[in-house]
Design an enzyme around this catalytic site. Structure first.
Site, PDB file in Angstrom:
ATOM      1  N   THR A  36     -29.698 -70.052 -46.680  1.00 24.97           N
ATOM      2  CA  THR A  36     -30.576 -69.515 -47.725  1.00 24.97           C
ATOM      3  C   THR A  36     -29.719 -69.001 -48.875  1.00 24.97           C
ATOM      4  O   THR A  36     -28.631 -68.466 -48.643  1.00 24.97           O
ATOM      5  CB  THR A  36     -31.417 -68.363 -47.128  1.00 24.97           C
ATOM      6  OG1 THR A  36     -32.231 -68.895 -46.090  1.00 24.97           O
ATOM      7  CG2 THR A  36     -32.313 -67.704 -48.177  1.00 24.97           C
ATOM      8  N   GLY A  37     -30.242 -69.145 -50.097  1.00 27.81           N
ATOM      9  CA  GLY A  37     -29.544 -68.578 -51.256  1.00 27.81           C
ATOM     10  C   GLY A  37     -29.285 -69.626 -52.320  1.00 27.81           C
ATOM     11  O   GLY A  37     -29.610 -70.810 -52.152  1.00 27.81           O
ATOM     12  N   GLU A 113     -30.928 -66.659 -40.283  1.00 31.04           N
ATOM     13  CA  GLU A 113     -29.624 -67.309 -40.500  1.00 31.04           C
ATOM     14  C   GLU A 113     -28.742 -67.176 -39.261  1.00 31.04           C
ATOM     15  O   GLU A 113     -28.055 -68.118 -38.866  1.00 31.04           O
ATOM     16  CB  GLU A 113     -28.912 -66.686 -41.701  1.00 31.04           C
ATOM     17  CG  GLU A 113     -29.543 -67.055 -43.032  1.00 31.04           C
ATOM     18  CD  GLU A 113     -28.975 -66.305 -44.222  1.00 31.04           C
ATOM     19  OE1 GLU A 113     -29.155 -66.786 -45.347  1.00 31.04           O
ATOM     20  OE2 GLU A 113     -28.364 -65.227 -44.039  1.00 31.04           O
TER      21      GLU A 113
HETATM   22  C1  5RP Z   1     -29.128 -64.821 -47.733  1.00 32.30           C
HETATM   23  C2  5RP Z   1     -27.640 -64.914 -47.629  1.00 32.30           C
HETATM   24  C3  5RP Z   1     -26.961 -65.792 -48.626  1.00 32.30           C
HETATM   25  O1  5RP Z   1     -26.263 -66.765 -47.944  1.00 32.30           O
HETATM   26  C4  5RP Z   1     -26.007 -64.974 -49.430  1.00 32.30           C
HETATM   27  O2  5RP Z   1     -26.737 -63.910 -50.005  1.00 32.30           O
HETATM   28  C5  5RP Z   1     -25.335 -65.810 -50.511  1.00 32.30           C
HETATM   29  O3  5RP Z   1     -26.241 -66.125 -51.516  1.00 32.30           O
HETATM   30  P1  5RP Z   1     -25.851 -66.931 -52.807  1.00 32.30           P
HETATM   31  O4  5RP Z   1     -25.519 -68.309 -52.370  1.00 32.30           O
HETATM   32  O5  5RP Z   1     -27.102 -66.876 -53.667  1.00 32.30           O
HETATM   33  O6  5RP Z   1     -24.696 -66.245 -53.483  1.00 32.30           O
HETATM   34  O7  5RP Z   1     -27.006 -64.349 -46.780  1.00 32.30           O
HETATM   35  O8  5RP Z   1     -29.650 -63.959 -46.756  1.00 32.30           O
END
Ligand code: 5RP
Length: 239
Positions: A36-37, A113
């Site tokens: 996610t993200g 996750e």
């Molecule tokens: C979500 C997460 C994401 O992997 C983490 O926040 C990284 O996000 P991004 O790719 O937007 O920098 O742990 O729960």
């Protein structure tokens, strides 16, 4: 003449490079755990551009947001089951330290996750160079807690010398995870040992999980000198 240092790609450029490198690891017909993200969003877009949606690739998502994005891109999305064990999970990170421990959960998807990653045969994490740290701790540690009694849970967290802040969403309400839980973003003292903290936090009633991911990385993909670099062992660590 002095040699010029390569220009460091901007953060989103790095995320796209990492997404491309991760897509190289995907094979048609795989069962893929999808993190996610924003980095993972670039990754799913990359898979879509490479026409993986018609390749028999099946996705086990780690959030409703990622499930939505994968479906939008035409991928087959399934829930965890005994016949849907990911061959590979690809996810982002909020901080990665030199011993390859991670903080995750900035996007609030830490529980799903962790569950999907633990079940996977192989785990690949994508971290642009802003995420690489000597020690975890600058990024507040997300701790997912049950709504019931969460104020008591926060009091117990403070016994581990945490400064706790209930996460609030854009509409000013407590942020709710996909499992209907709450998140306290916690700052622990600089000398806190992540491995011990991981054990300590799991002993607190009301704590569902924390954003500490210790021993999860099979391959970390990051960027150095303008190139994607795989790190699979603390002896590869260069930061
Ligand atoms: C979500 C997460 C994401 O992997 C983490 O926040 C990284 O996000 P991004 O790719 O937007 O920098 O742990 O729960």
């Amino acid at each position: 003449m002095e040699s010029e240092m390569p220009q460091l790609p901007r953060k989103d450029e790095q995320k796209k490079m990492l997404a491309r490198a991760a897509a190289d690891l995907v094979e048609p017909g795989m069962m893929l755990g999808l993190g996610t993200g924003s980095t993972v969003d670039f990754f799913i877009t990359e898979l879509s551009q490479r026409n993986f949606s018609g390749s028999g690739l099946t996705i086990v998502p780690t959030s409703r947001a990622s499930a939505g994005k994968a479906e939008e891109c035409g991928f087959k999305v399934v829930s965890p089951s005994a016949s849907a064990v990911p061959d590979l999970t690809v996810d982002g990170a909020d901080e990665v330290s030199r011993d390859l421990s991670m903080t995750k959960g900035g996007g609030g998807a830490l529980l799903w996750e962790k569950i999907v990653a633990r079940a996977s045969q192989r785990r690949v994490y994508l971290a642009d160079d802003t995420k690489l740290v000597a020690r975890l701790g600058k990024f507040p540690l997300p701790v997912e807690v049950t709504p019931f009694g969460h104020v008591y849970t926060a009091i117990l967290l403070r016994k581990f010398r945490a400064a706790t802040r209930l996460r609030i969403d854009a509409s000013g309400e407590p942020f709710e995870t996909d499992s209907g839980n709450l998140i306290y973003d916690c700052n622990f003292p600089a000398d806190a040992d992540p491995a011990k903290l991981d054990v300590d936090l799991s002993s607190v009633p009301g704590v569902v999980t924390s954003g500490l991911f210790i021993g999860f990385i099979d391959i970390l993909l990051t960027v150095a000198d303008g190139q994607t670099v795989p790190v699979s062992d603390p002896s590869d660590v260069f930061w």
